[in-house]
Structures are given as structure tokens and as C-alpha cells.
Motif scaffolding. Structure first.
Motif, mmCIF file in Angstrom:
data_model
loop_
_atom_site.group_PDB
_atom_site.id
_atom_site.type_symbol
_atom_site.label_atom_id
_atom_site.label_comp_id
_atom_site.label_asym_id
_atom_site.label_seq_id
_atom_site.Cartn_x
_atom_site.Cartn_y
_atom_site.Cartn_z
ATOM 1 N N TYR A 149 -3.961 4.681 2.809
ATOM 2 C CA TYR A 149 -2.740 4.239 2.050
ATOM 3 C C TYR A 149 -3.150 4.151 0.608
ATOM 4 N N ASP A 200 -1.075 6.546 -2.248
ATOM 5 C CA ASP A 200 -0.375 6.266 -3.092
ATOM 6 C C ASP A 200 -0.968 6.513 -4.558
ATOM 7 N N PHE A 217 8.351 -6.257 -0.883
ATOM 8 C CA PHE A 217 7.438 -4.981 -1.028
ATOM 9 C C PHE A 217 6.075 -5.460 -1.870
ATOM 10 N N LYS A 276 3.438 -7.116 -0.427
ATOM 11 C CA LYS A 276 2.903 -6.176 0.405
ATOM 12 C C LYS A 276 3.326 -6.466 2.195
ATOM 13 N N TYR A 324 5.499 -4.804 3.846
ATOM 14 C CA TYR A 324 6.559 -3.635 3.812
ATOM 15 C C TYR A 324 7.427 -3.361 4.804
ATOM 16 N N GLN A 325 7.016 -4.057 6.166
ATOM 17 C CA GLN A 325 7.838 -3.808 7.378
ATOM 18 C C GLN A 325 9.036 -4.762 6.913
ATOM 19 N N SER A 327 10.345 -5.477 3.971
ATOM 20 C CA SER A 327 10.959 -5.071 2.693
ATOM 21 C C SER A 327 11.845 -4.209 3.448
ATOM 22 N N SER A 371 13.441 2.099 -2.160
ATOM 23 C CA SER A 371 12.596 1.120 -1.841
ATOM 24 C C SER A 371 12.141 1.293 -0.329
ATOM 25 N N ASN A 382 9.453 4.004 -0.196
ATOM 26 C CA ASN A 382 8.173 3.551 -0.856
ATOM 27 C C ASN A 382 7.368 2.812 0.154
ATOM 28 N N SER A 383 8.178 1.838 0.965
ATOM 29 C CA SER A 383 7.269 1.078 1.781
ATOM 30 C C SER A 383 7.077 2.076 2.928
ATOM 31 N N GLN A 384 7.536 2.783 3.347
ATOM 32 C CA GLN A 384 7.145 3.821 4.372
ATOM 33 C C GLN A 384 5.914 4.534 3.998
ATOM 34 N N GLN A 413 3.833 3.521 2.246
ATOM 35 C CA GLN A 413 2.822 2.508 2.213
ATOM 36 C C GLN A 413 2.207 2.217 3.512
#
Length: 269
Positions: free
Chosen positions: A109, A113, A193, A196, A198-199, A201, A224, A227-229, A231
Motif C-alpha cells: 500500500y 501510494d 481516513f 488509517k 479506511y474501511q 471511512s 475519499s 483514496n481509501s480503496q 490504501q
């Protein structure tokens, strides 16, 4: 006188014989009683000895059974200890494998990124503000509501993401029907987010899109989510979200960033 003497002697002899006879009979009876007593005593002693013998046999059998039970229990304990030891070993191996997989995943990840940032020229992986723009939200609600939202927003702008998350969460629970609520939900997802999560978020931003599809923050929420996906390594899903954002909101402020991010993702194998 002689006759009288003879009669007296005869009576004395007779009485002596009678007394002797009575004494013999008494002794005989006494001996008989003693013999019976001895016989009864011996019989009782034999019965007691027999009972003691039987008790000894039963006790020995019980001890044998108990010994066998204890031995069996000890064997089971040994087997259980062996199984526990084996399970602990397997658990340690599994934990080690999980930790290794998590490290590799995080490295992947981070690498993705970093490559995206490099290709985009250092653009933030979020690329949007934390809790909405206060200038775009008319102050037409109760002053306490505005004050609560502004406090959460300010925490987000100061990068105090844990405190901002708690403030946005409390605001949403306290003022679920407020005009600020959509922006607060977006701010909540932004804080998650940054932390961290992410789920979580993604779930928050999805809630914003579902409950408030016409919110001004809808494009930002989609960006957003993408971006979480990223990560989470869900690159294909992120591409689809970005394409949908660009098609649905071509004039949104965040759309240029979405186009650039999609372009970068298309170059990553």
C-alpha cells in the motif's frame, strides 16, 4: 443309741452324696455354658475374620480401580498438554504468517501510494478539506449547533484527527437533522481516513452518499472513498469510483484531482 447313731450316719452320708451330686450337676452345667460360650465366641470370631477378609479384598479392589482411574487421568492430562503445546506452536506459526502478510500488505500500500504521489507531483492522497468549507454553509441554524460543528471542523483543520473524529461523531448523534450533518458525516469519514481506518471511512462516506445524495460534499465523499480503496489495495474499485465521480460531477472542484488520480492508476500494473 447305736441304732440312732447308725441312722444319723446314714442320713449324713445320704445328704453328703446329694450335695456332691448337686455340685457335680452344677459344674456340668457351668462347663456346658462355658463350652457354648466358647463355641459362640469362636463362631463370632470366625465371622468377624471372614468379614475382615472380605473387606480387605474389596478395599484392594477399590484401590486398584482408583489407581487405574488415576493412571488414566494422568495419561489424559499428558495428552492434553501435548495437544495444547501443539496448538500453541501452530498459533505462533499462524501469527507469524499473519504478521508477515500484514507487513507485506502495508509495504504494498505504501509503495502504491508513494508511486501515485510521485506521478501526481506530490498531491495529497486525500486532496480535499477535512470537514467542509464553513463559508459554503449558511449560518441559519441555532448558534449552539453552529458552535459545535465549528469546533469539530477546527480540530480537523488543526490535524487533531482523533479529537475531530470524536467531535464529529458526537455532533451527528446530538444533531442528526442539522443542516451541518452531511458535512459532519464527511468530516467524520475524513478523520477516519487520517487515522488509517479506511474501511470505516468508506462506510461513513457511503452513508453520506446514500442519505444525502444531493449534498455539496458528495463528489468529495466519492473521491475519499477512492483514496481509501487505494490504501486497501482495491485499485480496480478505486478506478470505477473515480470514473463515476468524473461522469456524475464533471464540474466539481475535486474532479481535476480525480482525473489525475485515475490517469495515474491506469499506468499502474
Amino acid at each position: 443309741m447305736q441304732a440312732s447313731l447308725a441312722i444319723g450316719l446314714y442320713l449324713f452320708a445320704f445328704n453328703s452324696q446329694a450335695a456332691l451330686f448337686d455340685d457335680t450337676e452344677a459344674r456340668k452345667k457351668i462347663l456346658d455354658v462355658e463350652a457354648k460360650s466358647v463355641a459362640n465366641h469362636e463362631l463370632h470370631a470366625a465371622e468377624i475374620a471372614d468379614l475382615n477378609k472380605r473387606l480387605d479384598i474389596q478395599s484392594q479392589g477399590l484401590l486398584s480401580i482408583q489407581s487405574q482411574g488415576l493412571l488414566s487421568m494422568q495419561n489424559e492430562i499428558v495428552l492434553l498438554k501435548q495437544e495444547i503445546s501443539e496448538l500453541r506452536g501452530a498459533l505462533e506459526v499462524a501469527n507469524h504468517g499473519l504478521a508477515t502478510a500484514e507487513r507485506r500488505q502495508k509495504d504494498l500500500y505504501a509503495d502504491t501510494d508513494a508511486r501515485i504521489r510521485k506521478l501526481e507531483g506530490g498531491v495529497s492522497s486525500v486532496g480535499v478539506d477535512g470537514g467542509g468549507n464553513l463559508e459554503t454553509v449558511p449560518v441559519t441554524v441555532d448558534a449552539d449547533v453552529y458552535k459545535a460543528y465549528k469546533a469539530a471542523y477546527n480540530l480537523s483543520q488543526e490535524n487533531k484527527h482523533k479529537e475531530a473524529y470524536e467531535a464529529f461523531d458526537a455532533f451527528i448523534m446530538q444533531f442528526p437533522e442539522s443542516k451541518y450533518t452531511p458535512d459532519a458525516i464527511y468530516g467524520l469519514g475524513y478523520s477516519q481516513f487520517a487515522l488509517k481506518n479506511y474501511q470505516s471511512s468508506i462506510a461513513s462516506q457511503q452513508k453520506l452518499l446514500t442519505v444525502y445524495p444531493n449534498s455539496a460534499k458528495a463528489p468529495n465523499a466519492m473521491y475519499s472513498i477512492a483514496n481509501s480503496q487505494i490504501q486497501l489495495g482495491q485499485v480496480n474499485s478505486a478506478k470505477e469510483v473515480l470514473k463515476s465521480l468524473i461522469a456524475k460531477y464533471p464540474n466539481a472542484a475535486v474532479t481535476p484531482n480525480a482525473k489525475e488520480r485515475l490517469k495515474v492508476l491506469e499506468t499502474i500494473k
